[in-house]
Motif scaffolding. Structure first.
Motif, short mmCIF file in Angstrom:
data_model
loop_
_atom_site.label_atom_id
_atom_site.label_comp_id
_atom_site.label_asym_id
_atom_site.label_seq_id
_atom_site.Cartn_x
_atom_site.Cartn_y
_atom_site.Cartn_z
N ALA A 191 0.84 -1.21 0.00
CA ALA A 191 0.00 0.00 0.00
C ALA A 191 0.87 1.26 0.00
O ALA A 191 0.55 2.25 -0.66
CB ALA A 191 -0.92 -0.01 1.22
N LYS A 192 1.97 1.21 0.73
CA LYS A 192 2.88 2.36 0.80
C LYS A 192 3.40 2.70 -0.61
O LYS A 192 3.44 3.86 -1.01
CB LYS A 192 4.04 1.99 1.74
CG LYS A 192 4.83 3.14 2.21
CD LYS A 192 5.71 2.70 3.40
CE LYS A 192 6.90 3.62 3.51
NZ LYS A 192 8.12 3.14 2.88
N ILE A 193 3.74 1.67 -1.36
CA ILE A 193 4.24 1.89 -2.73
C ILE A 193 3.12 2.43 -3.62
O ILE A 193 3.33 3.32 -4.44
CB ILE A 193 4.83 0.58 -3.31
CG1 ILE A 193 6.00 0.12 -2.45
CG2 ILE A 193 5.23 0.75 -4.77
CD1 ILE A 193 6.50 -1.28 -2.77
N ASP A 198 1.48 6.78 -6.73
CA ASP A 198 0.19 7.33 -7.18
C ASP A 198 -0.58 6.36 -8.10
O ASP A 198 -0.97 6.71 -9.21
CB ASP A 198 0.43 8.67 -7.91
CG ASP A 198 -0.86 9.46 -8.05
OD1 ASP A 198 -1.81 9.18 -7.29
OD2 ASP A 198 -0.93 10.33 -8.95
N LEU A 199 -0.77 5.14 -7.61
CA LEU A 199 -1.46 4.12 -8.40
C LEU A 199 -2.87 3.85 -7.85
O LEU A 199 -3.21 4.30 -6.75
CB LEU A 199 -0.66 2.81 -8.39
CG LEU A 199 0.79 2.90 -8.85
CD1 LEU A 199 1.47 1.54 -8.74
CD2 LEU A 199 0.87 3.42 -10.29
N VAL A 200 -3.62 3.10 -8.63
CA VAL A 200 -4.95 2.64 -8.23
C VAL A 200 -4.86 1.14 -7.98
O VAL A 200 -4.02 0.47 -8.58
CB VAL A 200 -5.95 2.95 -9.39
CG1 VAL A 200 -7.25 2.20 -9.25
CG2 VAL A 200 -6.18 4.45 -9.48
N VAL A 201 -5.72 0.63 -7.10
CA VAL A 201 -5.71 -0.82 -6.83
C VAL A 201 -7.10 -1.40 -7.07
O VAL A 201 -8.10 -0.82 -6.64
CB VAL A 201 -5.29 -1.10 -5.36
CG1 VAL A 201 -5.42 -2.58 -5.01
CG2 VAL A 201 -3.87 -0.65 -5.13
N VAL A 202 -7.14 -2.51 -7.78
CA VAL A 202 -8.35 -3.32 -7.76
C VAL A 202 -8.09 -4.43 -6.76
O VAL A 202 -7.19 -5.25 -6.95
CB VAL A 202 -8.71 -3.87 -9.16
CG1 VAL A 202 -9.77 -4.96 -9.05
CG2 VAL A 202 -9.23 -2.75 -10.05
N ALA A 203 -8.85 -4.41 -5.65
CA ALA A 203 -8.65 -5.39 -4.59
C ALA A 203 -9.81 -6.38 -4.65
O ALA A 203 -10.95 -6.04 -4.33
CB ALA A 203 -8.61 -4.70 -3.23
N ASP A 204 -9.50 -7.60 -5.11
CA ASP A 204 -10.53 -8.63 -5.23
C ASP A 204 -10.52 -9.44 -3.93
O ASP A 204 -9.59 -10.21 -3.67
CB ASP A 204 -10.21 -9.52 -6.44
CG ASP A 204 -11.30 -10.56 -6.70
OD1 ASP A 204 -12.13 -10.82 -5.80
OD2 ASP A 204 -11.31 -11.13 -7.81
#
Ligand code: PMP
Ligand code: GLU
Length: 396
Positions: A191-193, A198-204
Motif C-alpha cells: 500500500a505504501k508503494i 500514485d497508483l490505483v488498486v483493484v482489490a478482489d
C-alpha cells in the motif's frame, strides 16, 4: 460481408476454468464418474433461508427492473456488512451491484483504464484478470511470484515492475489460484508503494471469509487513510454464501466513479436479477452461521488435502492460507510418459489426468504459471479421497 470478430475480441482467450469444467461435465454426460476439482465453486447448496427470501421476493412481485446499479436496500446491506466486519464506512452511493464479481471486475477495468495503461498483475493469477484487462485496451504486466515467497508479491518485485505507464495493481487476497493470504504488514508494504507511486488498486476480496489456520484477514482500503480513494474493492455472494449461480457481485469505489459505472451498467445490462438481489439481502442480513459452518468444512478439507499432497512423492503446494484451491507443483513429473502418452506441459498433464483417471484439475499455464496444476477442494471429502488416490496412482 460476413460477420467477423473484432480485433479486441480476437485477442480474448476463453476461461480455462470453465473449459475444464465443461470437459468434466461432458465426460459425466457420457456416463463416466468424474472427480471434478476444476471449477472453483462451493459444493454446498445455497442455504434455505436465502432461497426462501428469493421465493418470497417473487411472490411479492419483485420481478421487475430495479435501479440499474442495484437495489438501495442491497447496497445498504453491503455497506452495513462491511462496516460490521472492518469498522470502516462506505456509502451506498459508492456501491454498484452487478451480475457477479466477474462483471464487477469488467466494470472496474473497463471503467477506469485507457488504452496503453499498464496493470501490474502478480502471477499466478486467476484466469479472467488478464483477459478482462486486455478487453479494456490496457496491458497486463505479469509479475511472476515464487513458491518460495508463498506466491505473494514482494515490494521489490512490485517496484521493479512500475513504469511511467503503470496505472493499477491487481491484488487478489486470499488468492485464486494459490490460496496465498497476505498479512497486514505485507499488504501495508504494498500500500505504501501504491501511494508513493500514485497508483490505483483493484482489490478482489471475494474469498475474504475463507481464511484458515487462525490467519486474520485485512481488507486493503482499511490499511491507511486515503486508500479508499484509490481502491476499487470487489466482492460478492458467490463464494461466501454458495451462490455462484445467482450472479450477484459488487464493487465499492469513490462515489463519482461508482455513479459513472452505474450509468454504464444502465446501458450494458440494466440491473442484475431482481430476485437474486433480494436473496443477497437475505444472505447479508440473515444468520451468518451458515458462513461459519461452510468455512469449518472447507478448513477440514484443506487440512486433509495438505496432508495428501505432502504424502505424495515429488509434488508440493504452498500453504493454503485461504480460498479453496491447492496449487500443486507438478514440475518434477513433467517430461515423462503416462500410460504411454508423453506429457510435457501442465496442460498435457491435466488432460491426461482427466482422460486416464477421470480427475479434473486446471493447468497452471492458464494462471500464468507453468509446472503447476490447480485442484479445488470445494468438493466432498469422499470426492477428495478418491481424487487424491487417483492422482497418487497417476503419478506413480
Ligand atoms: N474473483 C475471483 C478471484 C474468483 O475466483 C471468482 C470466481 N469465479 C470471481 C472473482 C468471480 O465470481 P462471481 O461468481 O461472483 O462472478
Ligand atoms: N472462480 C472459479 C474458478 O476459478 C469459478 C470459475 C470462473 O469463473 O473462472 O474456478
Amino acid at each position: 460481408m460476413s460477420v467477423e470478430v473484432s480485433k479486441i475480441v480476437q485477442g480474448v482467450e476463453p476461461s480455462a476454468t470453465l473449459a475444464m469444467s465443461a470437459k468434466a461435465k461432458e465426460l459425466k454426460a457420457q456416463g463416466e464418474t468424474v472427480y471434478n476439482l476444476s471449477v472453483g465453486e462451493p459444493d454446498f447448496n445455497t442455504p434455505d433461508h436465502i432461497c426462501d427470501a428469493a421465493v418470497a421476493a417473487m411472490k411479492a412481485g419483485h420481478t421487475r427492473y430495479t435501479v440499474a446499479s442495484g437495489l438501495p436496500e442491497l447496497k445498504q446491506a453491503i455497506c452495513d456488512d462491511y462496516r460490521k466486519r472492518t469498522g470502516f464506512e462506505y456509502k451506498p452511493t459508492q456501491c454498484v451491484v452487478s451480475n457477479g464479481a466477474k462483471h464487477s471486475l469488467h466494470n472496474a477495468f473497463f471503467g477506469s483504464l485507457n488504452p496503453g495503461d499498464e496493470v501490474i498483475l502478480p502471477a499466478p493469477y486467476w484466469v479472467s484478470y488478464a483477459e478482462l484487462i486486455k478487453l479494456s485496451g490496457a496491458k497486463p504486466v505479469i509479475v511472476q511470484t515464487t513458491e518460495a515467497d508463498g506466491f505473494k508479491l514482494t515490494p521489490d518485485a512490485f517496484l521493479a515492475a512500475i513504469t511511467p505507464k503503470t496505472r493499477m495493481l491487481l491484488l487478489c487476497n486470499p488468492s485464486n489460484p494459490t490460496g496465498a493470504c497476505y498479512s497486514r504488514d505485507e499488504l501495508a508494504a504494498l500500500a505504501k508503494i501504491v501511494v508513493e507511486k500514485d497508483l490505483v488498486v483493484v482489490a478482489d476480496e471475494i474469498y475474504d471469509h475463507l481464511v484458515y489456520g487462525g490467519n486474520g484477514f485485512t481488507s486493503f482500503p482499511t490499511l491507511m487513510d486515503g486508500l479508499q480513494d484509490r481502491t476499487i474493492l470487489i466482492n460478492g455472494v458467490s463464494k461466501t454464501y454458495a451462490m455462484t449461480g445467482w450472479r450477484i457481485g459488487w464493487l465499492l469505489a469513490p462515489e463519482p466513479f461508482a455513479k459513472k459505472i452505474g450509468g454504464l451498467q444502465s446501458q450494458e445490462t440494466s440491473n442484475p436479477c431482481s430476485i437474486s438481489q433480494y436473496a443477497a439481502i437475505a444472505a447479508l442480513q440473515g444468520d451468518q452461521g451458515c458462513v461459519e459452518a461452510m468455512k469449518v468444512e472447507f478448513e477440514k478439507r484443506r487440512n486433509y488435502v495438505t496432508q495428501r499432497i505432502a504424502d505424495i512423492p515429488g509434488i508440493s503446494a504452498p500453504p493454503m492460507g485461504g480460498a479453496f484451491y491447492a496449487f500443486i507443483n507438478i514440475s518434477a513429473h513433467l517430461g515423462r510418459k503416462y500410460g504411454g502418452v508423453q506429457v510435457e506441459t501442465s496442460k498435457d498433464w491435466c488432460l491426461e489426468l482427466l482422460q486416464q483417471k477421470k480427475v479434473a484439475t486446471v493447468m497452471g499455464s492458464a494462471f500464468g504459471c507453468e509446472g503447476y496444476a490447480r485442484a479445488s477442494f470445494a468438493a466432498s471429502m469422499e470426492t477428495l479421497e478418491i481424487a487424491y488416490d487417483r492422482i497418487a496412482e497417476f503419478l506413480a
